[in-house]
Design a protein around this motif. Structure first.
Motif, PDB file in Angstrom:
ATOM      1  N   ASP A  81      41.469  54.919  16.802  1.00 33.04           N
ATOM      2  CA  ASP A  81      40.265  54.283  17.330  1.00 33.04           C
ATOM      3  C   ASP A  81      40.252  54.260  18.858  1.00 33.04           C
ATOM      4  N   LEU A  82      41.417  54.462  19.460  1.00 34.89           N
ATOM      5  CA  LEU A  82      41.547  54.373  20.913  1.00 34.89           C
ATOM      6  C   LEU A  82      42.732  55.204  21.364  1.00 34.89           C
ATOM      7  N   ILE A  83      42.525  55.964  22.447  1.00 38.82           N
ATOM      8  CA  ILE A  83      43.586  56.771  23.053  1.00 38.82           C
ATOM      9  C   ILE A  83      43.733  56.329  24.501  1.00 38.82           C
ATOM     10  N   LEU A  84      44.940  55.924  24.878  1.00 33.86           N
ATOM     11  CA  LEU A  84      45.229  55.438  26.221  1.00 33.86           C
ATOM     12  C   LEU A  84      46.324  56.284  26.853  1.00 33.86           C
ATOM     13  N   VAL A  85      46.161  56.623  28.120  1.00 33.48           N
ATOM     14  CA  VAL A  85      47.205  57.323  28.860  1.00 33.48           C
ATOM     15  C   VAL A  85      47.456  56.574  30.163  1.00 33.48           C
ATOM     16  N   GLY A  86      48.691  56.097  30.345  1.00 32.37           N
ATOM     17  CA  GLY A  86      49.107  55.502  31.600  1.00 32.37           C
ATOM     18  C   GLY A  86      49.727  56.572  32.470  1.00 32.37           C
ATOM     19  N   THR A  87      49.151  56.817  33.652  1.00 30.40           N
ATOM     20  CA  THR A  87      49.668  57.867  34.524  1.00 30.40           C
ATOM     21  C   THR A  87      49.128  57.710  35.936  1.00 30.40           C
ATOM     22  N   VAL A  88      49.906  58.159  36.919  1.00 30.38           N
ATOM     23  CA  VAL A  88      49.411  58.301  38.298  1.00 30.38           C
ATOM     24  C   VAL A  88      49.369  59.773  38.689  1.00 30.38           C
ATOM     25  N   THR A  89      49.720  60.634  37.738  1.00 32.53           N
ATOM     26  CA  THR A  89      49.688  62.080  37.990  1.00 32.53           C
ATOM     27  C   THR A  89      48.879  62.756  36.886  1.00 32.53           C
ATOM     28  N   PRO A  90      47.582  62.476  36.802  1.00 31.39           N
ATOM     29  CA  PRO A  90      46.752  63.051  35.743  1.00 31.39           C
ATOM     30  C   PRO A  90      46.691  64.572  35.851  1.00 31.39           C
ATOM     31  N   ALA A  91      46.340  65.194  34.737  1.00 34.27           N
ATOM     32  CA  ALA A  91      46.244  66.651  34.734  1.00 34.27           C
ATOM     33  C   ALA A  91      45.145  67.124  35.676  1.00 34.27           C
ATOM     34  N   LEU A  92      44.038  66.390  35.744  1.00 32.03           N
ATOM     35  CA  LEU A  92      42.914  66.699  36.621  1.00 32.03           C
ATOM     36  C   LEU A  92      42.509  65.434  37.372  1.00 32.03           C
ATOM     37  N   GLY A  93      41.776  65.607  38.470  1.00 29.49           N
ATOM     38  CA  GLY A  93      41.244  64.442  39.165  1.00 29.49           C
ATOM     39  C   GLY A  93      40.352  63.635  38.236  1.00 29.49           C
TER      40      GLY A  93
END
Length: 333
Positions: A81-93
């Motif tokens: 129901d929900l997808i979360l990604v914690g990151t400071v280096t995403p694949a794209l801006g």
């Protein structure tokens, strides 16, 4: 008599991790910058770290960790129901890496967004997952912490290049009615007054990408290590104590303390303040370095698959990151 049902809370149903194959040792760094294996080990506890090749981005790491977690939870991507990604280096801006991950997993329709909370990113995602599940707005949530920090490290700066590594960790959360299981308590906080101590100046609207910003090295991590250390120890201890108090648990009743893997000296200092026995602290910073938002879920997956965490164990998670952000969670497995 009608059976009284407790409100649902989140519990972890499955975990996964992804670490690049390339290992960079302290000896490798000795050949590049003015440092030594002894200097790095005594100050950080790090011996080696994993570095992703140019062909691998943050979403690639997310996908492998997510698929492992879904398999362990015996769920399909469409169940989420929900997808979360914690990151400071995403694949794209933009768009969010969570949306890219959704496409990779072959599903659509559910909510998907990123959280930028530095090294606390996974714990922020855990708190969001727990809140959505408790409120009934989600049943199954995928939370991933993933970083390719090697892309924003100045490999000629010995004060930072020795610290960081790449990787991803994931967990699938689902509801439980058992009052003795799942996420017992969380505490998330931030203090933005400390932001100058750990940040990357370039890449945003303040210093967009340009020949000038690149020449000035604004797209690399900037850190005042000694000051970060002091605040990290204090806030990690504070937020963990608040969670333990909320759950009515003392430090010596914790079966496993899983802190953010930034620095061995920080881990030891916090562990002593919390009065958690040394044998109950999980440490892998020597093998992976600081993987930021990925460090806690990577450690969790290693522990689960290694048989260290068992049903009934109380597991205390604790993290601190750029922002400054900090958070802790107590889970009953």
């Amino acid at each position: 008599m009608t059976e009284r049902r407790h409100p649902p809370r989140a519990r972890i149903l499955g975990t996964g991790r992804c670490l690049p194959d390339t290992v960079v040792t302290n000896a490798d760094l000795e050949a590049r910058v003015d440092t030594s294996d002894e200097w790095i080990r005594t100050r950080t506890g790090i011996r080696e770290r994993r570095i992703a090749p140019p062909s691998i981005d943050t979403c690639d790491l997310c996908e492998e960790a997510a698929r492992q977690a879904l398999e362990a939870a015996d769920l399909r991507p469409d169940d989420l129901d929900l997808i979360l990604v914690g990151t400071v280096t995403p694949a794209l801006g933009f768009p969010a890496t969570a949306c890219l991950l959704q496409e990779r997993l072959g599903t659509r329709g559910q909510m998907a967004f990123d959280l930028s909370a530095g090294c606390t990113g996974f714990l922020y995602a855990l708190s969001v997952a727990d809140s959505f599940i408790r409120s009934g707005n989600a049943r199954y949530v995928l939370a991933v912490g993933a970083e390719t920090l090697s892309r924003i490290v100045d490999w000629d700066d010995r004060s930072t290049c020795v610290l960081f590594g790449d990787g991803a960790g994931a967990a699938v959360f689902g509801p439980t009615q058992d009052p003795e299981r799942g996420v017992l308590a969380t505490r998330m906080a931030a203090d933005g007054s400390y932001w100058p101590l750990l940040h990357m100046p370039g890449g945003g609207s303040r210093h967009p990408a340009s020949a000038e910003s690149l020449a000035q090295g604004l797209h690399y991590v900037k850190m005042q290590g000694n000051e970060v250390f002091k605040v990290a120890v204090r806030t990690l201890h504070q937020v963990a104590e608040e969670v333990l108090e909320a759950a009515g648990v003392s430090g010596d009743q914790v079966d496993w303390f899983v802190p953010h893997q930034a620095n061995r000296r920080i881990i030891d200092a916090v562990r002593l303040r919390l009065k958690v026995p040394a044998e109950r602290v999980y440490v892998n910073v020597h093998r992976y370095g600081n993987t930021s938002a990925a460090s806690v879920p990577i450690a969790l997956d290693e522990m689960v698959r290694g048989g260290k965490i068992r049903p009934g164990h109380r597991v205390l998670l604790d993290a601190f990151g750029a922002g400054f952000t900090f958070g802790a969670a107590l889970i009953r497995w």
